[in-house]
Scaffold this active site. Structure first.
Site, PDB file in Angstrom:
ATOM      1  N   CYS A 249       0.788  -0.810   0.257  1.00  0.00           N
ATOM      2  CA  CYS A 249      -0.016   0.255  -0.299  1.00  0.00           C
ATOM      3  C   CYS A 249       0.764   0.821  -0.084  1.00  0.00           C
ATOM      4  CB  CYS A 249      -1.146  -0.129   0.889  1.00  0.00           C
ATOM      5  SG  CYS A 249      -1.865   1.580   1.456  1.00  0.00           S
ATOM      6  N   CYS A 250       1.657   1.581   1.128  1.00  0.00           N
ATOM      7  CA  CYS A 250       2.688   2.252   1.054  1.00  0.00           C
ATOM      8  C   CYS A 250       3.738   3.210  -0.250  1.00  0.00           C
ATOM      9  CB  CYS A 250       3.985   2.198   1.822  1.00  0.00           C
ATOM     10  SG  CYS A 250       3.173   2.875   3.125  1.00  0.00           S
TER      11      CYS A 250
ATOM     12  N   CYS B 167      -1.823   8.255   7.598  1.00  0.00           N
ATOM     13  CA  CYS B 167      -3.055   7.873   7.317  1.00  0.00           C
ATOM     14  C   CYS B 167      -3.912   7.526   8.147  1.00  0.00           C
ATOM     15  CB  CYS B 167      -2.589   6.607   5.842  1.00  0.00           C
ATOM     16  SG  CYS B 167      -1.630   7.304   4.585  1.00  0.00           S
TER      17      CYS B 167
ATOM     18  N   CYS C 116       7.578   4.572   5.471  1.00  0.00           N
ATOM     19  CA  CYS C 116       7.128   4.494   4.843  1.00  0.00           C
ATOM     20  C   CYS C 116       7.595   3.888   3.835  1.00  0.00           C
ATOM     21  CB  CYS C 116       5.730   5.677   4.165  1.00  0.00           C
ATOM     22  SG  CYS C 116       6.795   6.538   3.537  1.00  0.00           S
TER      23      CYS C 116
END
Ligand code: SF4
Length: 228
Positions: free
Chosen positions: A116-117, A199, A224
């Site tokens: 996702c990162c 996030c 991240c």
């Protein structure tokens, strides 16, 4: 918003030259470091921020009001963060560059935090830097976490671009003093105990002594990927 322009890619420094600059800048004020960076890289320089506050934005725009300010919009930011970005844009009349990933199907729930990162933050940012900039400013500080405790003032990033951390050596007290003196914008989540803000699915309140403990809490992940 910035209009994309292609800049010639130049590797201006050897490792030895960068090491010497890092030693020279270790005791310099952040403004002096940013002045050197703007004079050296001109339009090839940008600033990356997550809008936890506008300390670095305040420092950098005092030197160059037109410096591109880059924000990675993952689609998972807190409303307070997006509001801080909007307030900063109004106050500083920012040349704001908002980057978004191209694959919205990849998310924290389906693919895990690393994927996702990578898709939502790292890939768009790295592509932007590689294609449009020569160097970037970051607000990274040694007191953020153990993993950042050896951060240099100036270094190469993972792609060989020059990465400058003007406040790498600043203490929490120096940060607080600057924020108060300059009435710097601060993300309101800080007052709710969010010592580091990313996030919403991956951020919890954390103790000020270990500010990044609230990021990916309970996981081994600590970064991240932008600062690796
Ligand atoms: S911090 Fe969480 S939600 Fe944000 S990009 Fe990384 S894994 Fe996705």
């Amino acid at each position: 918003m910035s209009v994309s322009t292609s800049l010639p890619r130049r590797r201006r420094f050897s490792r030895a030259q960068l090491d010497a600059l890092d030693r020279e800048f270790e005791s310099a004020h952040p403004t002096e470091i940013i002045q050197w960076a703007t004079a050296t890289f001109g339009k090839g320089l940008c600033l990356a921020t997550s809008f936890a506050d506008t300390l670095l934005v305040d420092l950098a725009t005092s030197v160059d009001p037109d410096i591109p300010v880059v924000f990675s919009d993952t689609g998972f930011h807190f409303a307070e963060t997006l509001d801080t970005m909007r307030r900063a844009q109004v106050r500083y009349q920012l040349d704001l560059v908002v980057l978004r990933g191209t694959d919205d199907r990849v998310d924290v729930w389906q693919d895990g935090v690393d994927a996702c990162c990578a898709a939502r933050k790292v890939a768009p940012f790295r592509h932007y830097l590689r294609t449009q900039r020569d160097a970037w400013l970051s607000g990274l500080r040694r007191s953020d976490s153990a993993a950042r405790s050896a951060a240099r003032v100036i270094d190469f990033d993972a792609d060989g671009l020059v990465k400058i951390n003007p406040i790498a050596g600043w203490s929490d007290e120096q940060v607080d003093e600057y924020i108060t003196t300059r009435d710097v914008l601060v993300n309101p989540l800080a007052a709710d105990g969010y010592a580091s803000i990313g996030c919403w699915p991956c951020t919890e309140p954390a103790d000020a002594d270990d500010p990044r403990a609230g990021r990916w809490a309970g996981m081994t992940k600590t970064e991240c990927g932008l600062h690796l």
